[in-house]
Scaffold this active site. Sequence first.
Site, PDB file in Angstrom:
ATOM      1  N   ASP A  44      44.533  59.961  33.426  1.00 52.49           N
ATOM      2  CA  ASP A  44      43.657  59.537  34.776  1.00 52.49           C
ATOM      3  C   ASP A  44      43.268  60.496  35.542  1.00 52.49           C
ATOM      4  OD1 ASP A  44      46.232  60.133  35.540  1.00 52.49           O
ATOM      5  OD2 ASP A  44      46.817  58.203  36.336  1.00 52.49           O
TER       6      ASP A  44
ATOM      7  N   ASP B 265      61.129  62.781  36.584  1.00 50.06           N
ATOM      8  CA  ASP B 265      61.432  62.745  34.993  1.00 50.06           C
ATOM      9  C   ASP B 265      60.505  63.367  34.237  1.00 50.06           C
ATOM     10  OD1 ASP B 265      58.973  61.328  35.065  1.00 50.06           O
ATOM     11  OD2 ASP B 265      60.123  59.258  35.463  1.00 50.06           O
TER      12      ASP B 265
ATOM     13  N   ASP C 143      58.404  64.138  30.581  1.00 51.72           N
ATOM     14  CA  ASP C 143      57.531  63.011  29.529  1.00 51.72           C
ATOM     15  C   ASP C 143      57.126  64.164  28.493  1.00 51.72           C
ATOM     16  OD1 ASP C 143      57.733  60.644  31.129  1.00 51.72           O
ATOM     17  OD2 ASP C 143      56.010  61.039  31.689  1.00 51.72           O
TER      18      ASP C 143
END
Length: 413
Positions: A124, A52, A54
Amino acid sequence: MPRPQRRKNLLSAARIPPDVRTIVTTLLDNGYDAKIVGGCIRDLLLDTQPKDFDVVTDAKPNEVKSLFSHAFVIGRRFKLVHVQNRNEITEVSTYRRRSNRKSSHRKSHLNVYGSLNDDHYLRDFSINALYFDIESEEIIDYWGGLKDISNGQLRCIGDPSKRLSEDPCRILRAVRFASKLPLEIEPKLLKAIRKQASAISNLKPARLENELQKMFLSGSATNAYIKLGRLRLLEILFPSSGSQNPLALSAMQNSDERVANKKPVTLAFLLAALHWEQFKTLGNYDSTGRMSISKSVAVAESILRSQREVLRVTKQVRDFVVETWILQTRLERDRPTRIRELLAHNRFRAAYDLLVLRASLGEASSRMAQWWTDLQKMDLEEQTIAIENMKLTSRRKHRKHKQSVELLATPST
């Protein structure tokens, strides 16, 4: 604050799906900033098809929603917008920054809205902190993610120990990325993972389940299972499963093959394989079917009770695992009964798959595994003949056995 590098000619806007480009240009045309971010950029640079895409923007969720006819605000702690185009959903989030506000409810104030220069701090790993500007076709890199991709390295943003303590789920994310991508976990991060491994047992069960589904059901389950074992995380995640578990490894390999062939895979089946050895040992499993149903269920419940302390096991998953185990005795019998009923059982296919895996390891009857395999390839008429032949063979064996017993019982004169 790290100074971002801007690199051109690494990625073309043409590689971004048209619907995603439309979302970004709509935001830009309405005076907002917008970038494509994260794993999709990483995957494109590694020549892997992103699952996907983002988008991140300085527009607030309600402002984003107002620009699109099929947009929905979701989330409680931090709101996001899902923009739907045909069957695809693109997640649009607002730039975040870390809050300085002190509160006993730390997590509720962890994120507040910010700018692009704030947002990258909350990512992260360096490889996930890459932003793509579709107008200039530049990749904006704050943390050396491009270099890490080139060097095949997975590196945490900031101090690994601190970042993992903020969110232990990053331990599993690190394993997942290192399993599916050509990356090695860098030494400092590896050391922090080993030191804080036990923290993953404190994750909310639903969140842990979501992460394990991504890890095991995306085509890299085998690598993930091996890495979890080396990091001594398996014993934390699956308390009743030993670290040396050939059937579990075989199930992971099977899962990867099924994903490659676009066949369905489930975490419930992997749980059945992971804990089968424990079920077989505690229940004194006997392929003749001597273990009672009630005892089987009791043993299964005790195993899954231990698993529930770490991972959510719904009633549906529990039923799937228990029925898959119990059907093993019926499928492995030399003289199976109620064959049509078995074929129609809603857990037949899972039980059959487990039987085949067990047979491939020499732990179950390869003859019966092959018989069930052949039976499924037949049409209705052929199945009827095969079942009748099986019944005839069973009667002959029973008759011979009875004659042998009578002969032994007859006193000699």
